[in-house]
Design a protein around this motif. Structure first.
Motif, PDB file in Angstrom:
ATOM      1  N   GLU A 190      18.485  32.931  40.683  1.00 14.78           N
ATOM      2  CA  GLU A 190      17.710  32.328  39.567  1.00 14.78           C
ATOM      3  C   GLU A 190      17.695  33.546  38.480  1.00 14.78           C
ATOM      4  OE1 GLU A 190      14.076  29.925  40.060  1.00 14.78           O
ATOM      5  OE2 GLU A 190      15.315  29.106  41.771  1.00 14.78           O
ATOM      6  N   GLN A 191      16.934  32.986  37.306  1.00 15.18           N
ATOM      7  CA  GLN A 191      16.531  34.583  36.357  1.00 15.18           C
ATOM      8  C   GLN A 191      16.426  35.900  37.241  1.00 15.18           C
ATOM      9  OE1 GLN A 191      18.082  34.507  33.135  1.00 15.18           O
ATOM     10  NE2 GLN A 191      18.898  33.239  33.615  1.00 15.18           N
ATOM     11  N   THR A 192      14.992  35.128  37.551  1.00 18.99           N
ATOM     12  CA  THR A 192      13.793  35.633  37.981  1.00 18.99           C
ATOM     13  C   THR A 192      13.855  35.910  39.497  1.00 18.99           C
ATOM     14  OG1 THR A 192      12.023  34.544  37.710  1.00 18.99           O
ATOM     15  CG2 THR A 192      12.765  35.847  35.809  1.00 18.99           C
ATOM     16  N   ALA A 228      10.139  27.008  33.998  1.00 16.59           N
ATOM     17  CA  ALA A 228      10.657  27.317  34.527  1.00 16.59           C
ATOM     18  C   ALA A 228      11.633  25.659  35.479  1.00 16.59           C
ATOM     19  CB  ALA A 228      10.946  28.564  35.353  1.00 16.59           C
ATOM     20  N   TYR A 284      24.095  27.446  39.150  1.00 21.56           N
ATOM     21  CA  TYR A 284      24.640  29.185  39.387  1.00 21.56           C
ATOM     22  C   TYR A 284      25.868  29.287  39.133  1.00 21.56           C
ATOM     23  CZ  TYR A 284      23.025  34.443  41.065  1.00 21.56           C
ATOM     24  OH  TYR A 284      23.290  35.121  40.451  1.00 21.56           O
ATOM     25  N   GLN A 308      28.443  29.442  36.390  1.00 18.99           N
ATOM     26  CA  GLN A 308      28.105  30.298  35.403  1.00 18.99           C
ATOM     27  C   GLN A 308      28.262  31.541  36.342  1.00 18.99           C
ATOM     28  OE1 GLN A 308      22.928  30.572  35.372  1.00 18.99           O
ATOM     29  NE2 GLN A 308      23.717  27.498  34.038  1.00 18.99           N
TER      30      GLN A 308
END
Length: 159
Positions: A3-5, A79, A87, A90
């Motif tokens: 994930e982003q974080t 989120a 994922y 992307q």
């Protein structure tokens, strides 16, 4: 890291000896299953995994990890988990973009290398021209000095 974080999942299921709380739907059920002794040990996270406790766990973990630069997540964040396939999709898109950037930069580098070689060649030509001009200037200065000397002698003869 999907994930982003970055984040951490921890599963804790404590052993408890208290009596199990029955749900209303279980109390109405006609079919009964074999049960464990009422005060015997069993696995249950009901008392531990409350919203307040989970928030407190995140707070205390963030405090302990602050010295390593880890920051607490945003409270009440909206989120959501990114699906694994999404994922990787992307990632593939980003990879293609980076490959295009590398190809563009490689092309620009080749062009700049060609220009650099051309400029280096021109620089050498100009340096050679400068050396020629410096020699011609020195020769002209010497010739001028000789002419001045000879002119001085002619002036003496004339007078």
């Amino acid at each position: 890291m999907d994930e982003q974080t970055p984040h951490l999942y921890v599963t804790v299921v404590p052993i408890v000896t208290t009596e199990r709380k029955k749900k209303a739907s279980e109390a109405r059920a006609t079919k009964r299953y074999r049960t464990k002794p009422k005060n015997g040990p069993r696995l249950s996270a009901d008392d531990l995994m409350t919203r307040e406790n989970l928030t407190r766990f995140q707070d205390t973990y963030a405090e302990a990890m602050a010295r390593f630069g880890l920051e607490r997540g945003i409270r009440g964040s909206e989120a959501r988990h990114v699906d694994q396939h999404e994922y990787y999709r992307q990632c593939q898109i980003k990879k293609k973009e980076l490959e295009q950037d590398v190809a563009t930069l490689s092309s620009e580098k080749r062009q700049l290398d060609t220009e650099t070689q051309s400029l280096e060649k021109r620089k050498k030509e100009l340096e050679r021209g400068n050396r020629y001009m410096d020699k011609a200037f020195a020769d002209t200065k010497a010739a001028n000095a000789e002419m001045t000397r000879q002119n001085g002698e002619l002036e003496k003869r004339k007078s």
